[in-house]
Scaffold this motif. Structure first.
Motif, PDB file in Angstrom:
ATOM      1  N   ASN A  48       0.817  -1.209   0.284  1.00 38.46           N
ATOM      2  CA  ASN A  48       0.019  -0.030   0.010  1.00 38.46           C
ATOM      3  C   ASN A  48       0.776   1.117   0.145  1.00 38.46           C
ATOM      4  OD1 ASN A  48      -2.519  -1.121  -0.058  1.00 38.46           O
ATOM      5  ND2 ASN A  48      -2.736  -1.176   2.257  1.00 38.46           N
ATOM      6  N   LEU A  49       2.067   1.275   0.698  1.00 40.34           N
ATOM      7  CA  LEU A  49       2.870   2.369   0.741  1.00 40.34           C
ATOM      8  C   LEU A  49       3.335   2.628  -0.542  1.00 40.34           C
ATOM      9  CD1 LEU A  49       4.433   4.464   2.166  1.00 40.34           C
ATOM     10  CD2 LEU A  49       6.429   2.789   2.733  1.00 40.34           C
ATOM     11  N   PHE A  50       3.836   1.619  -1.301  1.00 38.60           N
ATOM     12  CA  PHE A  50       4.270   1.901  -2.569  1.00 38.60           C
ATOM     13  C   PHE A  50       3.457   2.348  -3.720  1.00 38.60           C
ATOM     14  CE2 PHE A  50       8.197   0.401  -0.768  1.00 38.60           C
ATOM     15  CZ  PHE A  50       9.219   0.873  -1.181  1.00 38.60           C
ATOM     16  N   LYS A  51       2.123   1.842  -3.554  1.00 37.66           N
ATOM     17  CA  LYS A  51       1.118   2.094  -4.391  1.00 37.66           C
ATOM     18  C   LYS A  51       0.801   3.515  -4.243  1.00 37.66           C
ATOM     19  CE  LYS A  51      -1.561  -2.119  -4.935  1.00 37.66           C
ATOM     20  NZ  LYS A  51      -2.774  -3.037  -4.609  1.00 37.66           N
ATOM     21  N   SER A  52       0.766   3.954  -2.925  1.00 30.80           N
ATOM     22  CA  SER A  52       0.383   5.360  -2.537  1.00 30.80           C
ATOM     23  C   SER A  52       1.626   6.129  -3.127  1.00 30.80           C
ATOM     24  CB  SER A  52       0.147   5.529  -1.274  1.00 30.80           C
ATOM     25  OG  SER A  52      -0.912   4.912  -0.726  1.00 30.80           O
ATOM     26  N   LEU A  53       2.754   5.826  -2.674  1.00 24.65           N
ATOM     27  CA  LEU A  53       3.944   6.730  -3.398  1.00 24.65           C
ATOM     28  C   LEU A  53       4.059   6.757  -4.855  1.00 24.65           C
ATOM     29  CD1 LEU A  53       6.725   5.464  -1.234  1.00 24.65           C
ATOM     30  CD2 LEU A  53       5.843   7.681  -1.105  1.00 24.65           C
ATOM     31  N   GLY A  54       3.304   5.801  -5.725  1.00 30.71           N
ATOM     32  CA  GLY A  54       3.557   5.836  -7.063  1.00 30.71           C
ATOM     33  C   GLY A  54       2.532   6.698  -7.656  1.00 30.71           C
ATOM     34  N   GLU A  55       1.669   7.192  -7.001  1.00 38.34           N
ATOM     35  CA  GLU A  55       0.556   8.030  -7.306  1.00 38.34           C
ATOM     36  C   GLU A  55       1.097   9.843  -7.190  1.00 38.34           C
ATOM     37  OE1 GLU A  55      -2.638   7.781  -4.842  1.00 38.34           O
ATOM     38  OE2 GLU A  55      -3.111   5.440  -5.317  1.00 38.34           O
ATOM     39  N   LEU A  56       2.511   9.695  -6.759  1.00 34.69           N
ATOM     40  CA  LEU A  56       2.834  11.187  -6.525  1.00 34.69           C
ATOM     41  C   LEU A  56       3.363  11.712  -7.955  1.00 34.69           C
ATOM     42  CD1 LEU A  56       4.395  10.985  -2.937  1.00 34.69           C
ATOM     43  CD2 LEU A  56       2.284  11.809  -3.776  1.00 34.69           C
ATOM     44  N   GLY A  57       3.787  10.923  -8.945  1.00 33.26           N
ATOM     45  CA  GLY A  57       4.222  11.275 -10.211  1.00 33.26           C
ATOM     46  C   GLY A  57       5.549  11.823 -10.235  1.00 33.26           C
ATOM     47  N   VAL A  58       6.386  10.852  -9.208  1.00 34.06           N
ATOM     48  CA  VAL A  58       7.911  11.275  -9.142  1.00 34.06           C
ATOM     49  C   VAL A  58       8.369   9.770  -9.220  1.00 34.06           C
ATOM     50  CG1 VAL A  58       7.849  13.330  -8.084  1.00 34.06           C
ATOM     51  CG2 VAL A  58       7.867  11.153  -6.625  1.00 34.06           C
ATOM     52  N   TRP A  59       9.814   9.551  -9.434  1.00 34.43           N
ATOM     53  CA  TRP A  59      10.594   8.368  -9.295  1.00 34.43           C
ATOM     54  C   TRP A  59      10.465   8.091  -7.899  1.00 34.43           C
ATOM     55  CZ3 TRP A  59      16.001   8.523 -12.220  1.00 34.43           C
ATOM     56  CH2 TRP A  59      15.680   8.309 -13.555  1.00 34.43           C
ATOM     57  N   VAL A  60      10.166   6.788  -7.735  1.00 34.71           N
ATOM     58  CA  VAL A  60      10.089   6.175  -6.182  1.00 34.71           C
ATOM     59  C   VAL A  60      11.277   4.746  -6.304  1.00 34.71           C
ATOM     60  CG1 VAL A  60       8.554   5.092  -4.479  1.00 34.71           C
ATOM     61  CG2 VAL A  60       7.868   6.908  -6.026  1.00 34.71           C
ATOM     62  N   ARG A  61      11.931   4.877  -5.621  1.00 31.45           N
ATOM     63  CA  ARG A  61      13.235   3.885  -5.570  1.00 31.45           C
ATOM     64  C   ARG A  61      13.167   3.118  -4.241  1.00 31.45           C
ATOM     65  NH1 ARG A  61      17.493   3.341  -9.098  1.00 31.45           N
ATOM     66  NH2 ARG A  61      17.186   5.597  -9.862  1.00 31.45           N
ATOM     67  N   PRO A  62      12.766   1.976  -4.254  1.00 32.67           N
ATOM     68  CA  PRO A  62      12.802   1.006  -3.026  1.00 32.67           C
ATOM     69  C   PRO A  62      14.448   0.419  -2.725  1.00 32.67           C
ATOM     70  CG  PRO A  62      11.804  -0.171  -4.591  1.00 32.67           C
ATOM     71  CD  PRO A  62      12.345   1.143  -5.206  1.00 32.67           C
ATOM     72  N   HIS A  63      14.874   0.752  -1.355  1.00 28.77           N
ATOM     73  CA  HIS A  63      16.011   0.170  -1.165  1.00 28.77           C
ATOM     74  C   HIS A  63      15.892  -0.712   0.351  1.00 28.77           C
ATOM     75  CE1 HIS A  63      19.079   2.543  -3.284  1.00 28.77           C
ATOM     76  NE2 HIS A  63      18.068   3.577  -3.375  1.00 28.77           N
ATOM     77  N   TYR A  64      16.885  -1.541   0.331  1.00 27.28           N
ATOM     78  CA  TYR A  64      16.968  -2.280   1.780  1.00 27.28           C
ATOM     79  C   TYR A  64      15.659  -3.236   1.711  1.00 27.28           C
ATOM     80  CZ  TYR A  64      20.336   1.272   2.331  1.00 27.28           C
ATOM     81  OH  TYR A  64      21.299   2.094   2.169  1.00 27.28           O
ATOM     82  N   VAL A  65      15.371  -4.126   0.809  1.00 25.01           N
ATOM     83  CA  VAL A  65      14.217  -4.870   0.730  1.00 25.01           C
ATOM     84  C   VAL A  65      14.559  -6.157   0.961  1.00 25.01           C
ATOM     85  CG1 VAL A  65      12.245  -5.569  -0.719  1.00 25.01           C
ATOM     86  CG2 VAL A  65      13.119  -3.145  -0.878  1.00 25.01           C
ATOM     87  N   TYR A  66      14.279  -6.671   2.337  1.00 25.96           N
ATOM     88  CA  TYR A  66      14.517  -7.965   2.788  1.00 25.96           C
ATOM     89  C   TYR A  66      13.515  -9.017   1.847  1.00 25.96           C
ATOM     90  CZ  TYR A  66      15.234 -11.769   6.289  1.00 25.96           C
ATOM     91  OH  TYR A  66      15.878 -12.885   6.886  1.00 25.96           O
ATOM     92  N   PRO A  67      14.016 -10.055   1.537  1.00 29.34           N
ATOM     93  CA  PRO A  67      13.184 -10.911   0.361  1.00 29.34           C
ATOM     94  C   PRO A  67      11.943 -11.773   0.890  1.00 29.34           C
ATOM     95  CG  PRO A  67      15.262 -11.946   0.887  1.00 29.34           C
ATOM     96  CD  PRO A  67      15.420 -10.870   1.623  1.00 29.34           C
ATOM     97  N   TYR A  68      11.069 -11.004   1.696  1.00 27.05           N
ATOM     98  CA  TYR A  68       9.811 -11.835   2.004  1.00 27.05           C
ATOM     99  C   TYR A  68       9.083 -11.934   0.887  1.00 27.05           C
ATOM    100  CZ  TYR A  68      10.694  -9.351   6.568  1.00 27.05           C
ATOM    101  OH  TYR A  68      11.083  -8.891   7.754  1.00 27.05           O
ATOM    102  N   PRO A  69       8.298 -13.019   0.771  1.00 25.21           N
ATOM    103  CA  PRO A  69       7.425 -13.652  -0.258  1.00 25.21           C
ATOM    104  C   PRO A  69       6.467 -12.545  -0.702  1.00 25.21           C
ATOM    105  CG  PRO A  69       7.415 -15.289   1.410  1.00 25.21           C
ATOM    106  CD  PRO A  69       8.040 -14.033   1.932  1.00 25.21           C
ATOM    107  N   HIS A  70       5.966 -11.598   0.142  1.00 25.97           N
ATOM    108  CA  HIS A  70       5.131 -10.400  -0.602  1.00 25.97           C
ATOM    109  C   HIS A  70       5.888  -9.353  -1.198  1.00 25.97           C
ATOM    110  CE1 HIS A  70       6.471  -8.518   3.337  1.00 25.97           C
ATOM    111  NE2 HIS A  70       6.442  -7.578   2.756  1.00 25.97           N
ATOM    112  N   VAL A  71       7.087  -9.479  -1.266  1.00 23.20           N
ATOM    113  CA  VAL A  71       7.797  -8.488  -2.108  1.00 23.20           C
ATOM    114  C   VAL A  71       7.364  -8.514  -3.729  1.00 23.20           C
ATOM    115  CG1 VAL A  71      10.298  -7.822  -2.919  1.00 23.20           C
ATOM    116  CG2 VAL A  71       9.964  -8.165  -0.675  1.00 23.20           C
ATOM    117  N   ASP A  72       7.214  -9.844  -4.072  1.00 26.01           N
ATOM    118  CA  ASP A  72       6.650 -10.075  -5.578  1.00 26.01           C
ATOM    119  C   ASP A  72       5.440  -9.373  -5.853  1.00 26.01           C
ATOM    120  OD1 ASP A  72       8.652 -12.186  -5.019  1.00 26.01           O
ATOM    121  OD2 ASP A  72       7.083 -13.753  -5.108  1.00 26.01           O
TER     122      ASP A  72
END
Length: 337
Positions: A124-148
């Motif tokens: 939900n956080l990244f869906k919402s950030l994706g609505e801002l119309g700028v580049w959004v770059r995720p860092h330090y992503v632990y490889p949980y299944p939901h990352v897919d």
């Protein structure tokens, strides 16, 4: 009645109050701009979403220094992001000690942003950030299944097709000693799946060589994984016995010379992989964000840790389109279109 707000919406309540009753002057905070004070250039900013970590990786002392995971309220995070964008920021670099665990500690509590309820979780956080119309770059992503679940957002262009996932090793035994996810085969399957959904995805990772007890066969297993995974950006560190790390008590500490040799071999292999992946971009055009005249970054390049794109001209903080003419092991070179 001044307004109707959601529960725990303190900013909404205060905004309604101050619309009718002027806010008292605070000499300590009133001179701070809405987006806060940041040390990065005007066109990009780091957005911290949580502090601390629930994992107990044996090579790490972050939990003992910063405690368990504490997620910021999602409305607060989104408000900061919105303020940054309004101030001219064109790239948000989302950071924490464990970005994909966002919201776990508050049991994905419902927050509010823009007057609407919003559950506090990674997707939900990244869906919402994706609505801002700028580049959004995720860092330090632990490889949980939901990352897919975030990969389709990248394929749709909502956030950058860039994933920073610290895999750390490939040997199941070493990963178990590290207290990390222990299946290189599943990691390779997921990498292939990510690329099938979003062919242009850039995958960055970090690894540790010379972990206590690492055998030559286990190091070779890591090298084989590296060749198979064909990752875009990779960092490698020699194991260092940080004070307080549980791994220091493990048997089989390796000599510094062995750790150094393994790191050199690891980076030699990765340099060939990186160079080949960059060569494949020659002749193509990419959008870049200009950090200074003649130097920019594509979606594949995070500031200060990845490569850059060189060209002539351009204005700092603006986007431009560059056609790639040549490449080396780290950077791209091209011309403005």
């Amino acid at each position: 009645m001044l307004a109707v707000t959601g529960p725990h919406d303190t900013p909404g309540v205060m905004k309604a109050v101050h619309a009718h009753l002027p806010k008292p002057h605070d000499p300590f905070t009133d001179l701070v701009p809405p987006q806060g004070i940041k040390l990065t250039p005007r066109h990009y900013a780091y957005l911290k979403i949580s502090e601390g970590c629930n994992h107990r990786c044996t090579f790490c002392i972050i939990p003992s220094m910063r405690g368990d995971l504490v997620s910021r309220p999602i409305g607060e995070v989104m408000q900061e992001a919105e303020n940054l964008v309004k101030a001219g920021v064109k790239e948000l670099l989302v950071v924490s000690q464990d970005t994909s665990a966002y919201g776990v500690d508050v049991k994905y509590r419902t927050g509010f942003w823009g007057g609407k309820p919003l559950k506090s979780n990674f997707i939900n956080l990244f869906k919402s950030l994706g609505e801002l119309g700028v580049w959004v770059r995720p860092h330090y992503v632990y490889p949980y299944p939901h990352v897919d679940e975030v990969i389709p957002l990248m394929a749709e262009g909502k956030i950058l097709p860039y994933l920073d996932v610290p895999f750390q090793h490939a040997s199941p035994r070493i990963l178990k000693l590290m207290k990390r996810p222990a299946s290189a085969e599943k990691v390779l399957e997921r990498v292939r799946a990510w690329r099938s959904i979003c062919p242009g995805i850039t995958i960055r990772s970090t690894f540790i060589v010379g972990f206590p007890g690492e055998t030559e066969a286990e190091f070779s297993e890591l090298i084989d994984f590296l060749k198979e995974a064909n990752l875009d950006r990779v960092g490698c560190f020699e194991y260092s016995p940080v004070d307080g790390a549980a791994a220091n008590d493990l048997p089989g500490a390796l000599p510094d010379e062995v750790k150094r040799e393994r790191k050199e071999k690891f980076m030699e292999v990765q340099e060939r992989i990186s160079a080949a992946r960059l060569q494949s971009k020659i002749g193509k055009t990419y959008q870049v964000l200009i950090d200074e005249e003649g130097v920019g970054r594509s979606s594949a390049d995070a500031p200060e840790i990845d490569g850059v794109v060189h060209f002539k001209g351009g204005k700092t903080g603006e986007f431009a389109t560059v056609r790639i003419d040549r490449a080396d092991a780290h950077d791209l070179y091209g011309s403005l279109v």
